[in-house]
Design a protein around this motif. Structure first.
Motif, PDB file in Angstrom:
ATOM      1  N   SER A  63       0.819  -1.219   0.000  1.00 55.74           N
ATOM      2  CA  SER A  63       0.000   0.000   0.000  1.00 55.74           C
ATOM      3  C   SER A  63       0.852   1.268   0.000  1.00 55.74           C
ATOM      4  O   SER A  63       0.351   2.343  -0.317  1.00 55.74           O
ATOM      5  CB  SER A  63      -0.946   0.008   1.204  1.00 55.74           C
ATOM      6  OG  SER A  63      -0.257   0.323   2.407  1.00 55.74           O
ATOM      7  N   TYR A  64       2.123   1.146   0.307  1.00 48.32           N
ATOM      8  CA  TYR A  64       3.033   2.296   0.279  1.00 48.32           C
ATOM      9  C   TYR A  64       3.601   2.545  -1.117  1.00 48.32           C
ATOM     10  O   TYR A  64       4.444   3.418  -1.301  1.00 48.32           O
ATOM     11  CB  TYR A  64       4.174   2.095   1.272  1.00 48.32           C
ATOM     12  CG  TYR A  64       3.796   2.351   2.709  1.00 48.32           C
ATOM     13  CD1 TYR A  64       4.097   3.571   3.318  1.00 48.32           C
ATOM     14  CD2 TYR A  64       3.148   1.383   3.468  1.00 48.32           C
ATOM     15  CE1 TYR A  64       3.765   3.801   4.641  1.00 48.32           C
ATOM     16  CE2 TYR A  64       2.818   1.607   4.788  1.00 48.32           C
ATOM     17  CZ  TYR A  64       3.129   2.823   5.374  1.00 48.32           C
ATOM     18  OH  TYR A  64       2.791   3.054   6.691  1.00 48.32           O
ATOM     19  N   GLY A  65       3.180   1.778  -2.108  1.00 48.06           N
ATOM     20  CA  GLY A  65       3.591   2.010  -3.490  1.00 48.06           C
ATOM     21  C   GLY A  65       4.989   1.535  -3.842  1.00 48.06           C
ATOM     22  O   GLY A  65       5.631   2.097  -4.722  1.00 48.06           O
ATOM     23  N   LEU A  66       5.441   0.479  -3.201  1.00 46.04           N
ATOM     24  CA  LEU A  66       6.793  -0.010  -3.453  1.00 46.04           C
ATOM     25  C   LEU A  66       6.933  -0.668  -4.818  1.00 46.04           C
ATOM     26  O   LEU A  66       6.011  -1.295  -5.320  1.00 46.04           O
ATOM     27  CB  LEU A  66       7.195  -1.045  -2.394  1.00 46.04           C
ATOM     28  CG  LEU A  66       7.891  -0.491  -1.153  1.00 46.04           C
ATOM     29  CD1 LEU A  66       6.960   0.380  -0.353  1.00 46.04           C
ATOM     30  CD2 LEU A  66       8.452  -1.605  -0.325  1.00 46.04           C
ATOM     31  N   ASN A  67       8.124  -0.517  -5.375  1.00 42.78           N
ATOM     32  CA  ASN A  67       8.560  -1.285  -6.536  1.00 42.78           C
ATOM     33  C   ASN A  67       9.421  -2.415  -5.995  1.00 42.78           C
ATOM     34  O   ASN A  67      10.460  -2.172  -5.379  1.00 42.78           O
ATOM     35  CB  ASN A  67       9.363  -0.399  -7.491  1.00 42.78           C
ATOM     36  CG  ASN A  67       9.937  -1.199  -8.636  1.00 42.78           C
ATOM     37  OD1 ASN A  67       9.283  -2.083  -9.178  1.00 42.78           O
ATOM     38  ND2 ASN A  67      11.160  -0.904  -8.996  1.00 42.78           N
ATOM     39  N   PHE A  68       8.987  -3.651  -6.169  1.00 40.99           N
ATOM     40  CA  PHE A  68       9.683  -4.829  -5.659  1.00 40.99           C
ATOM     41  C   PHE A  68      10.518  -5.446  -6.781  1.00 40.99           C
ATOM     42  O   PHE A  68      10.061  -6.350  -7.473  1.00 40.99           O
ATOM     43  CB  PHE A  68       8.680  -5.874  -5.142  1.00 40.99           C
ATOM     44  CG  PHE A  68       7.728  -5.372  -4.105  1.00 40.99           C
ATOM     45  CD1 PHE A  68       8.113  -5.256  -2.783  1.00 40.99           C
ATOM     46  CD2 PHE A  68       6.427  -5.029  -4.448  1.00 40.99           C
ATOM     47  CE1 PHE A  68       7.230  -4.824  -1.815  1.00 40.99           C
ATOM     48  CE2 PHE A  68       5.528  -4.595  -3.491  1.00 40.99           C
ATOM     49  CZ  PHE A  68       5.933  -4.489  -2.173  1.00 40.99           C
ATOM     50  N   GLU A  69      11.727  -4.946  -6.982  1.00 42.39           N
ATOM     51  CA  GLU A  69      12.583  -5.462  -8.053  1.00 42.39           C
ATOM     52  C   GLU A  69      13.264  -6.750  -7.592  1.00 42.39           C
ATOM     53  O   GLU A  69      14.057  -6.744  -6.648  1.00 42.39           O
ATOM     54  CB  GLU A  69      13.645  -4.429  -8.428  1.00 42.39           C
ATOM     55  CG  GLU A  69      14.586  -4.914  -9.505  1.00 42.39           C
ATOM     56  CD  GLU A  69      15.759  -3.980  -9.752  1.00 42.39           C
ATOM     57  OE1 GLU A  69      16.577  -4.320 -10.630  1.00 42.39           O
ATOM     58  OE2 GLU A  69      15.881  -2.936  -9.078  1.00 42.39           O
TER      59      GLU A  69
END
Length: 128
Positions: A63-69
C-alpha cells in the motif's frame, strides 16, 4: 521437479503475487501457521503470526507504493530466499533498500519468513 526447482518456482510465485497484489496467491503458498519477521521500529516491523497476518503485512507494505525489483531467487538444500531492491517515493520520504527475504519451507510451502535489510533507519523513516 527437483527440490531446488520447486523452491525456485515457489520464490517466483511469491514475488509475482506480491507485485501483482494477488493476496490469495500469497495465501496459497503459506502454511496456516506461517510467520514473517521484519526488523526496525515502524508500522511493518515485528513478527506477523499466521498466514492471514502475513498476507495483511504484504498488503500493508504494498500500500506504500513499493517497486519490488527481484534480483535473484536463491535456494539452499531445503529453503529459499528472495534478493530484492525495493524503492518508493513520497513527498516527504524516499525508500531505496536492498534486502533478502529468507523463507523456511515445509512440505512445499512457506513456513516462516525473515527479512534482512540494508537500511533499517531508512525503512523506519519511510514506514511511519
Amino acid at each position: 521437479m527437483t527440490t531446488h526447482e520447486a523452491a525456485l518456482a515457489l520464490g517466483r510465485t511469491f514475488h509475482q503475487a506480491l507485485v501483482s497484489g494477488d493476496w490469495e496467491g500469497i495465501r496459497a503458498v503459506l502454511h496456516d501457521d506461517a510467520t514473517w519477521t521484519l526488523p526496525g521500529d515502524n508500522t511493518i516491523s515485528g513478527t506477523a503470526k499466521g498466514a492471514d497476518a502475513v498476507v495483511e503485512r504484504a498488503q500493508r507494505i504494498a500500500s506504500y507504493g513499493l517497486n519490488f525489483e527481484l534480483l535473484h531467487v536463491l535456494v539452499s538444500r531445503e529453503n529459499m530466499a528472495l534478493s530484492l531492491h525495493n524503492t518508493a517515493h513520497r513527498k516527504d520520504a524516499v525508500l531505496d533498500e536492498h534486502l533478502t527475504t529468507a523463507c523456511r519451507l515445509r512440505d512445499g510451502k512457506i513456513a516462516s519468513i525473515e527479512t534482512y535489510l540494508s537500511d533499517v533507519p531508512g525503512m523506519n523513516a519511510f514506514f511511519v
